[in-house]
Each structure stands twice: as C-alpha cells, then as structure tokens.
Design a protein around this motif. Structure first.
Motif, short mmCIF file in Angstrom:
data_model
loop_
_atom_site.label_atom_id
_atom_site.label_comp_id
_atom_site.label_asym_id
_atom_site.label_seq_id
_atom_site.Cartn_x
_atom_site.Cartn_y
_atom_site.Cartn_z
N ILE A 377 0.82 -1.21 0.00
CA ILE A 377 0.00 0.00 0.00
C ILE A 377 0.86 1.26 0.00
CG2 ILE A 377 -0.28 0.34 2.50
CD1 ILE A 377 -3.07 0.49 -0.17
N ILE A 378 2.03 1.22 0.65
CA ILE A 378 2.91 2.39 0.63
C ILE A 378 3.49 2.61 -0.77
CG2 ILE A 378 5.16 3.24 1.44
CD1 ILE A 378 4.46 2.25 4.20
N THR A 379 3.90 1.52 -1.43
CA THR A 379 4.37 1.65 -2.81
C THR A 379 3.26 2.20 -3.69
OG1 THR A 379 5.82 -0.27 -2.50
CG2 THR A 379 5.39 0.43 -4.76
N PHE A 380 2.08 1.67 -3.53
CA PHE A 380 0.91 2.11 -4.29
C PHE A 380 0.66 3.61 -4.12
CE2 PHE A 380 -3.93 2.36 -4.01
CZ PHE A 380 -4.10 2.52 -5.37
N ILE A 381 0.63 4.06 -2.87
CA ILE A 381 0.35 5.47 -2.58
C ILE A 381 1.46 6.37 -3.10
CG2 ILE A 381 0.10 7.16 -0.72
CD1 ILE A 381 -1.31 4.94 0.90
N MET A 382 2.72 5.98 -2.89
CA MET A 382 3.84 6.84 -3.26
C MET A 382 4.03 6.91 -4.78
SD MET A 382 4.59 8.09 -0.46
CE MET A 382 5.87 9.15 -1.14
N VAL A 383 3.71 5.84 -5.50
CA VAL A 383 3.77 5.92 -6.96
C VAL A 383 2.76 6.95 -7.47
CG1 VAL A 383 3.21 4.66 -9.09
CG2 VAL A 383 4.69 3.61 -7.37
N VAL A 384 1.59 6.96 -6.84
CA VAL A 384 0.55 7.93 -7.23
C VAL A 384 0.94 9.34 -6.81
CG1 VAL A 384 -1.87 8.60 -6.93
CG2 VAL A 384 -1.25 6.18 -7.13
N ALA A 385 1.46 9.48 -5.59
CA ALA A 385 1.75 10.81 -5.03
C ALA A 385 3.03 11.42 -5.61
CB ALA A 385 1.87 10.73 -3.52
N THR A 386 4.01 10.59 -5.99
CA THR A 386 5.29 11.12 -6.49
C THR A 386 5.50 10.65 -7.93
OG1 THR A 386 6.46 9.24 -5.49
CG2 THR A 386 6.28 11.24 -4.18
N ASP A 387 6.31 9.63 -8.10
CA ASP A 387 6.48 9.00 -9.42
C ASP A 387 6.89 7.55 -9.22
OD1 ASP A 387 9.37 8.80 -9.10
OD2 ASP A 387 9.48 10.92 -9.59
#
Length: 513
Positions: A377-387
C-alpha cells in the motif's frame, strides 16, 4: 524473424498489436509533449521500441516505447541543456551505458524486488492512468475545470460512456462471437469517429472540438517524411552535463524497464520469464537508434504491455505489429487518425488502469498480512503521489525494514524454566544469526541473574556471524564466570560445559564470515 513463430501465432498477434497501437499512439504524442520534445519524437521512439526492440527482445508480451516516468527528467534535461539536439547526445550515452549494464549482467537486480512492491507499483500505475483520463472524459484541460459544468463537453462524456459499455460487453454478447476477431478497442475507435462525424455533419452542439482529437502531422511527400528526423549535436559528447544526464537516464530507464519486465512476466498468461540482461542490452540499442533519429528514450512500459495481455497478446509479434501500425499510420493515415476522439482512447486506458488497480488486488494483499500489505500500500500510494521510481524506492525501503525486523525477532529465542530448583534459561539460535542480532542477544545474556544455568541450543543453526560468535565466547569466558552462570551448549561442533571456576573455553562453530 520472430522466433520462427507459426502463421497461426502471427495471425493471433494482429488484433493485440492493433489494440496496443491504439493505446500507444496518443501516449507517444502525449509523453513527447509532456517532455518538451517535438510530438514526432514520441512516435519515433514508439516505432523503434515496437519493431527493433520487439524483434530482438526475448520478452513475449512486453511492449517498449516512450515512458511517462522519464517525462520529468527529459523536460528538465532539455531545459538545462537548452537544446533538444544536445539532449539526443545524452540519449545515445544512456543507450551505451545500458548495453554495458547488460554485459555486466546487472539485470538480475529485478530478482530482489518483492512481489508486494511490484504489485504496488502496478496498482499505482493503474490509478495514475485512471486519474489522467478524467479531463479527457469530460473534455476539459484539468480536473479542476470539471467543477464548472459549463466547461464540460457532453459529447466527450457520451463517447466515453458508450466506449466503456462496448469494452465491457463486447465479449459477453452472443452475436459478437461471430466477429470476435475484431478487438473491442477497434470498435470503440470506429464508433467514436462515426458519432463525432455525425455530430459535425448535423452541426450538433455535441461535436467535439479539434483539440480533443488525436493530432499528428500530415506528410505530402517523401521529403516531408525524412525531414522529421533530428540528429544529435555531437559536441554534446564533450559536455560533462550531457554525460550526467545520460547516466541518469540510463539508470532510471534501466530500473523502470527491469521493474516493468518483472511485472509483465507476472501478467503473462503462460508465465514465461525474460532474460533481463539481454533486455538491458536490447533497450540500450533501441535508445541509441531512437536518439540518433530524433526520438525519445524508451523503456518497457506497463501500460502498453498490460493492454497487450488484456487484448490476448501471447507472442512478441504483437509488439512488432504495433510498431508497424505506428509507422504505417503516421505515414499514410494521418487524416483518419486525426478524427479519433481522445475520449475513445481514454475509455481503453480506463479499463487498462482498472485491471491494474482493481480492489481485488488490494484485498489480496490485505489477507496476506501486514508484512505484505504495508509495503504494497505504501508503494501504491507513493507511486501515485510522487512518481514510479520514488514510489518503488520507498516501497523497497519499507520491505527491507520489515525484513530486518523479522530477522532480529526470529534469529533467537530465550525461554525460562525451573529444573530441580535450578533456574534454567534456554537460548535457542535460529538457522541464521546475523550481525543484526548482536545487540539483542547481548542484552538478553547480560540480563541473566547470578547463579543460574544457561543452555545454548544451536542444533538448528547453519550460519552465525563472527561478531555474534565472539560475543557468546566473551560472555562464557568473562561475564558468566563473574556471575557464576553454568553454561551448556548443544549443536555446535561439540557439546561443552562451562562453569564459573573453569578455564576459558572457545566455542566451536559451523560457519562464520
């Protein structure tokens, strides 16, 4: 040419190749514009990524082309260098570095990315795809414009809804089985063109303006076609800034390619595996050729690859066919292509994005437990929020943290019991005891009370770090004597006993580093 595939396999690749072409065309143009490069640079990259990389790669379902993850880097590089031609020199350098990385067998780095991070990356990309289609669905420039109902173009909304209905129902209706060889995406594009042309002919307010249609240059002659090529500024090879940018692109493009190849192999219905070292070399060659002709850098791209799989692509021929379609279409069919509503293509991408980020994927990792769900979920969120790259690096960091915590917790256990009125502690060592466990073991040993009995059980142990071994030796020969602790060891080279008044004894062990 393509692994001596049969004609039947080649025939099965035409429809998926067409679907990927329909997805790739607007992406090639859009990524080029987002990168501050000429629109045709994205097409050149897509053609080479499809034909050259498609032929030479041994990946069966991945498709290469310009990547959205590189757009910000390219835009900044062109701005810094002040010249697209200088940037092309950096692209050539990046390709050479990738070939070197492949020769050094650096492709195995993909094996060290856990499935939770890879799946989180895929889900994140899927949600990003969905979000980016929202303005196209409503015919506006940005999501914020949707709040003003007057700015929404109802024609684009209708085409999107109709297109999604076709995509969802095409393979479920009985009568469509007679024309199952036609991909749903093609029907979506044809229906979108016919609807909009009808609205234009009837002067309806639903007619979609030209800025919401595909836009590619038209060529009137062979000289027009050859004029699209832009060549690198060779002076860039003596510019340190160009080399830095080339190295940056090589690293980012290689990581993205390896992650996408790993993810694509997971999507492959036949579960085949790609030689990642070969893939790096092929991608490097593709980037050299693309940069020499004025194209953008490329990577293996999840969006195109997942669209290929969803359309039934099973062979690398579909990637090559998509590249041929790009080349032929841009040269001979620009007027027809420029009639395609972007809303029709947005509907195709919405379905691709949903399949990558559907709730079932999230629930799958939820049921796997927090050690899998949190990195996901952290990878998921950070890909969306950053790159993509930042999100994956953060996800990897979280995974490593859980690995370290698990290693510290599971490397040993300390149990307490009373036997014949004697207080007995049992230190059980796991199969592997690393230096990370040194502090925890030291704290437990030095907290033991005086006059007790300590049993060290190493029967399961196959490896112990030299630092931990020395810690145990020092405790036996110094602290245990001071506190009159009787020590028994089992599972080392031989069983030994140490008491407070015995001489120092060095433990034997199996493996150290």
């Amino acid at each position: 040419m393509i692994n001596n595939m049969s004609f039947a396999a080649l025939k099965k690749s035409v429809a998926p190749g067409l679907v990927v072409f329909l997805v790739a065309l607007p992406l090639c143009l859009g990524i080029a514009l987002a990168s501050g490069a000429p629109p045709i640079a994205g097409i050149i990259s897509g053609v080479i990524g499809g034909i050259v990389v498609g032929v030479l790669s041994n990946s069966n379902v991945s498709v290469s082309g310009p990547a959205a993850g590189l757009a910000a880097i390219i835009l900044g590089a062109i701005t810094e260098l002040g010249s697209f031609q200088l940037f092309l020199a950096a692209g050539v350098i990046a390709g050479v570095i990738q070939i070197v990385l492949g020769l050094l067998k650096s492709g195995t780095i993909a094996n060290y990315f856990p499935s939770s991070v890879i799946e989180g990356m895929l889900a994140g990309i899927g949600l990003v795809i969905l979000i980016k289609q929202i303005p196209l669905v409503f015919g506006v420039d940005s999501v914020g414009d949707i709040t003003s109902f007057a700015s929404v173009q109802m024609g684009t909304v209708i085409i999107t809804v109709v297109s999604l209905a076709i995509l969802l129902l095409w393979n479920k209706m009985k009568w469509t089985k007679k024309v199952s060889f036609l991909p749903a995406a093609l029907i979506v594009v044809v229906v979108g063109i016919l609807l909009n042309q009808f609205w234009i002919a009837t002067e309806s307010s639903l007619a979609i303006e030209s800025s919401r249609l595909v836009s590619i240059p038209a060529f009137d002659s062979l000289s027009d076609i050859t004029s699209i090529f832009v060549f690198p500024d060779w002076a860039g090879f003596t510019n340190p800034a160009v080399w830095v940018i080339g190295g940056t692109i090589a690293i980012v493009a290689s990581i993205e390619t390896l992650l996408c190849i790993e993810a694509t192999d997971r999507l492959d219905p036949l579960k085949r595996h790609t030689d990642t070292n070969r893939e790096l070399k092929v991608q490097g060659l593709g980037n050299i050729l693309s940069s020499l002709l004025g194209g953008l850098p490329m990577t293996s791209v999840v969006v195109r690859s997942s669209a290929n799989v969803n359309a039934g692509g099973l062979y690398k021929a579909s990637a090559v066919i998509h590249g041929i379609f790009l080349l032929v279409a841009v040269v001979s069919l620009p007027l027809v292509l420029n009639m395609i509503p972007l809303a029709s293509l947005a509907a195709v991408l919405i379905l691709v994005g949903y399949n990558l980020a559907k709730p079932a994927v999230v629930m799958h990792f939820w049921h796997k437990g927090y050690t899998q769900f949190i990195p996901f979920i952290i990878t998921f969120i950070m890909v969306v929020a950053t790159d993509l790259l930042v999100g994956v690096l953060i996800g990897m960091g979280v995974s490593v943290l859980f690995l370290l915590i698990g290693n510290v917790r599971k490397a040993f256990s300390m149990n307490r019991s009373i036997k014949e009125e004697q207080l007995v502690y049992t230190l059980t060592l796991a199969e592997e005891v690393s230096f990370l466990n040194k502090t925890a073991i030291k704290n437990r040993l030095y907290q033991l009370p005086d006059n007790c009995h300590l049993s060290i059980d190493a029967k399961r142990m196959g490896y112990i770090h030299i630092d931990v071994l020395e810690l145990i030796e020092n405790f036996i020969n110094e602290k245990a004597k001071e506190k009159n602790i009787l020590i028994t060891t089992t599972g080392f080279h031989k069983e030994i006993k140490v008491s407070g008044d015995q001489q120092n004894i060095i433990l034997s062990h199996r493996k150290t580093i």
